[in-house]
Design an enzyme around this catalytic site. Structure first.
Site, PDB file in Angstrom:
ATOM      1  N   SER A 555       0.891  -1.258  -0.055  1.00 49.20           N
ATOM      2  CA  SER A 555      -0.099   0.012  -0.075  1.00 49.20           C
ATOM      3  C   SER A 555       0.828   1.303  -0.061  1.00 49.20           C
ATOM      4  O   SER A 555       2.271   1.107   0.555  1.00 49.20           O
ATOM      5  CB  SER A 555      -0.771   0.100   1.191  1.00 49.20           C
ATOM      6  OG  SER A 555      -1.697   1.297   1.604  1.00 49.20           O
ATOM      7  N   TYR A 568      -2.731  -0.893  10.438  1.00 51.66           N
ATOM      8  CA  TYR A 568      -2.829  -1.385   8.943  1.00 51.66           C
ATOM      9  C   TYR A 568      -1.456  -0.762   8.399  1.00 51.66           C
ATOM     10  O   TYR A 568      -0.878  -1.651   7.750  1.00 51.66           O
ATOM     11  CB  TYR A 568      -4.037  -0.633   8.379  1.00 51.66           C
ATOM     12  CG  TYR A 568      -4.014  -0.658   6.923  1.00 51.66           C
ATOM     13  CD1 TYR A 568      -4.163  -1.787   6.348  1.00 51.66           C
ATOM     14  CD2 TYR A 568      -3.742   0.367   5.869  1.00 51.66           C
ATOM     15  CE1 TYR A 568      -4.563  -2.297   4.877  1.00 51.66           C
ATOM     16  CE2 TYR A 568      -3.776   0.034   4.732  1.00 51.66           C
ATOM     17  CZ  TYR A 568      -4.208  -1.332   3.959  1.00 51.66           C
ATOM     18  OH  TYR A 568      -3.940  -1.369   2.905  1.00 51.66           O
TER      19      TYR A 568
END
Length: 678
Positions: A555, A568
């Site tokens: 990401s 996350y």
């Protein structure tokens, strides 16, 4: 509009081809003769409709028929130059086509044109080939059918075989068909119904005679230690050796694999005569063109230690290649095509089963089905007499036939990822599903892994049948579940080449709201999960020795610091560094490890739909339905990132264009300056 003759032919073909007792996949051919009006002259013209080259009877459609003028086909008899030049007659078929002619005429066209019957079936039933390959097949033919079915000695398919059958038919007007030595059966009739009934009569009589008269143990007594392992142990052993075997079978060119542990295969390998019979090879041309002239057979008992099995397989592979090269050298001449590869297409492992190989899953699966046919043939022939396949020199003449080579050269160019097997985690939706879809479209076989088996199988079904994709359940945070997933992948397609660590989830919370359980859950699925998947698949990639790719869908958050995202983003940073670590470690095995850093992908995302989207929208003060637009506006390109854009990058990284790239992270974020790599 399809005329009645053609419709009847297609229906007959589909019925015959749908039953594997009648013929193997893509084996045999059928025909019908009839009259149509010539659109040029307005006069009636006699035509032959015959299954074209490469088609399958069970799925035959009108477009799969070759359409030729009978008067011109029969006129070829007067210009036939003899058996030494009969290959020239195939080119002559093109001058006999009616109109555009439909499908390409096959080598068996002469058989259908020259036999004096309006309807002809040529089939490869196991029972019929058992009689055709029995040492006393001619005598058995007389015993079983009397004068209704006539023996035709072996001759390579072609124009001369058509002449031979036509002559035998004329000399035996009472006959309804023939047994083609070493090959199969041909039957005929005045009507489509009669031809089909005669074909089925021949097959039924051969089957009943074998069942009634065959000896009890046609393959010999059971061989101590070679019986089938229990199913769980059998599959575990198969999964443990499948990558090595696939790598060996791919020495000359990459192959996709198929695993079979049917009772037919296991019983054959448990019998004392299986080494002798396997060495004799297959006989029917359709069989050995798919399986090579003979298989590679492991000569160890079922419970031999795993490392001993692996070492012996390597030794046998070296011996097999030398033996195949010698076979080629014995029979090749100056006009023979170059050797097409010396690796086995069938590998037999007692107690475990059969591994078969091909340029794609369907070809690999069908090769295995053909060897099952060959086992059935050997059982019938040995039960009544002894198995006596055609001579090795004749097999070579067909395997390296100029016409067969021309057929291979006409094959379409393979897709970029042909022969490669992809395993994609979290692939039932969003980015994972888009990647799986793209890889399959580019020719890869795909294993779709997801927490939900139902969703994984549904996503796989959208890509096609099990020759294209399979769905498996996997909790990537569970080491045993990950190993089971990888075992399922290698048993489905022989191995793994492309691994996509995509499974993920996210909880959008501030530091103070994030619990230890939240932290552990996200790290278990993404950081630990990626580690477990990479570790399990690395064993496969190393055993195969075919190189490969591992991709991490990380990401932009692995380098971008945003609010309310501690667990996350931290786990994504962990994944990002796994890319660098594994690139350094696996490079010596030819395995490339790269990552992709997408921006927030809203559309189709399971993560966003499960509450992450609502939380992120609240964090940024926008409506949830506008989150994609919000993300787009903060990028340099002002474009929303979709699952397909990530799939494009995944495909590119797996191609030869990036053959020298490893340890790279590719941003797919439409330009987020704060996430630029430094």
């Amino acid at each position: 509009m399809t005329n009645a003759t053609v419709q009847s032919l297609i229906e007959r073909s589909n019925r015959l081809g749908a039953d594997p007792r009648n013929t193997n996949y893509a084996g045999g051919n059928t025909s019908a003769q009839g009259t149509e009006t010539d659109p040029v002259t307005g006069a009636d013209v006699e035509l032959l409709w015959v299954k074209g080259s490469g088609g399958d009877l069970g799925t035959l459609q009108e477009k799969g028929l070759a359409v030729l003028r009978l008067d011109r086909l029969r006129a070829l008899v007067d210009v036939y130059p003899g058996v030494e030049r009969e290959d020239e007659m195939v080119a002559a078929f093109d001058y006999c086509l009616h109109g555009r002619g439909g499908a390409a005429p096959s080598i068996d066209t002469a058989m259908h044109a020259l036999v004096d019957a309006a309807h002809v079936d040529h089939l490869h039933p196991d029972a019929g080939i058992a009689i055709a390959t029995a040492a006393d097949g001619e005598a058995l033919t007389r015993t079983i059918w009397g004068e209704r079915v006539v023996w035709v000695p072996w001759r390579r398919p072609g124009f001369q075989l058509g002449l031979d059958i036509a002559e035998i038919q004329r000399a035996n007007p009472q006959a309804v068909g023939c047994i083609l030595g070493g090959h199969g059966i041909t039957a005929w009739g005045a009507t489509s119904e009669e031809a089909e009934a005669n074909s089925l009569e021949i097959i039924r009589a051969a089957t009943e005679h074998i069942e009634t008269h065959a000896k009890a143990e046609p393959f010999g007594a059971p061989l101590d230690g070679y019986g089938a392992l229990p199913e769980a142990a059998r599959h575990a052993r198969a999964a443990a050796i499948a990558p090595l075997v696939r790598g060996l079978a791919s020495t000359d060119k990459p192959m996709v694999g198929h695993y079979t542990d049917s009772d037919v295969v296991l019983d054959f390998l448990a019998s004392s005569e299986h080494p002798r019979l396997a060495a004799l090879g297959t006989s029917c041309p359709d069989h050995f063109l798919r399986t090579k002239v003979k298989p590679m057979v492991l000569d160890l008992p079922a419970d031999a230690p795993l490392e001993q099995v692996k070492d012996r397989l390597r030794e046998l592979h070296t011996e097999y290649r030398a033996d195949y090269q010698a076979y080629y050298d014995r029979h090749a001449d100056a006009d023979s095509p170059a050797i097409r590869g010396a690796d086995p297409l069938i590998v037999l492992v007692p107690g475990v089963g059969m591994f078969s190989y091909g340029k794609d899953k369907q070809t690999a699966r069908v090769a295995g089905e053909f060897y099952v046919n060959a086992i059935n043939v050997m059982r019938g022939a040995e039960g009544l007499s002894s198995y006596a396949p055609i001579e090795e020199s004749e097999k070579f003449r067909i395997e390296y036939w100029a016409l067969e080579e021309a057929k291979l050269q006409r094959m379409p160019k393979p897709k970029p990822l042909a022969t490669r097997v992809a395993l994609v985690t979290g692939a039932a939706s969003g980015i994972g599903k888009a990647i799986a879809t793209r890889l399959a479209a580019e020719g890869a076989c795909v294993v779709i892994a997801d927490l939900s088996l139902e969703k994984a199988q549904a996503a796989a079904a959208e890509l096609g049948g099990t020759d294209v994709a399979v769905g498996v359940a996997a909790d990537v945070s569970d080491e045993d579940a990950v190993q089971a997933m990888v075992d399922a992948a290698v048993l489905a397609f022989g191995g793994v080449d492309l691994v996509v660590n995509n499974a993920g989830l996210s909880l959008s919370k501030s530091l103070l709201e994030t619990t230890a359980a939240d932290w552990d859950l996200q790290h278990d699925v993404m950081a630990k999960g990626s580690f477990l998947v990479s570790k399990a698949t690395a064993r496969v990639l190393i055993d195969q020795q075919l190189g490969g790719d591992i991709l991490y869908i990380s990401s932009k958050n692995s380098v971008f610091a945003g609010p309310n995202n501690i667990a996350y983003s931290a786990t994504k940073a962990d994944q990002a560094h796994q890319v660098r670590l594994l690139a350094a470690e696996l490079g010596e095995h030819g395995v490339r490890v790269n990552g992709i850093n997408p921006d927030g992908v809203v559309r189709g995302s399971g993560i966003f739909a499960s509450g992450w989207g609502a939380n992120r929208a609240k964090t940024y003060g926008v409506e949830e339905q506008d989150l994609g637009k919000f993300y787009a506006q903060r990028t340099i390109l002002k474009r929303e990132v979709l699952p397909e854009h990530v799939a494009n990058a995944a495909f590119a990284l797996c191609t030869s264009d990036f053959s020298h790239t490893t340890g790279l992270h590719v941003p797919v974020d439409a330009g987020v300056a704060a996430a630029f790599l430094r």
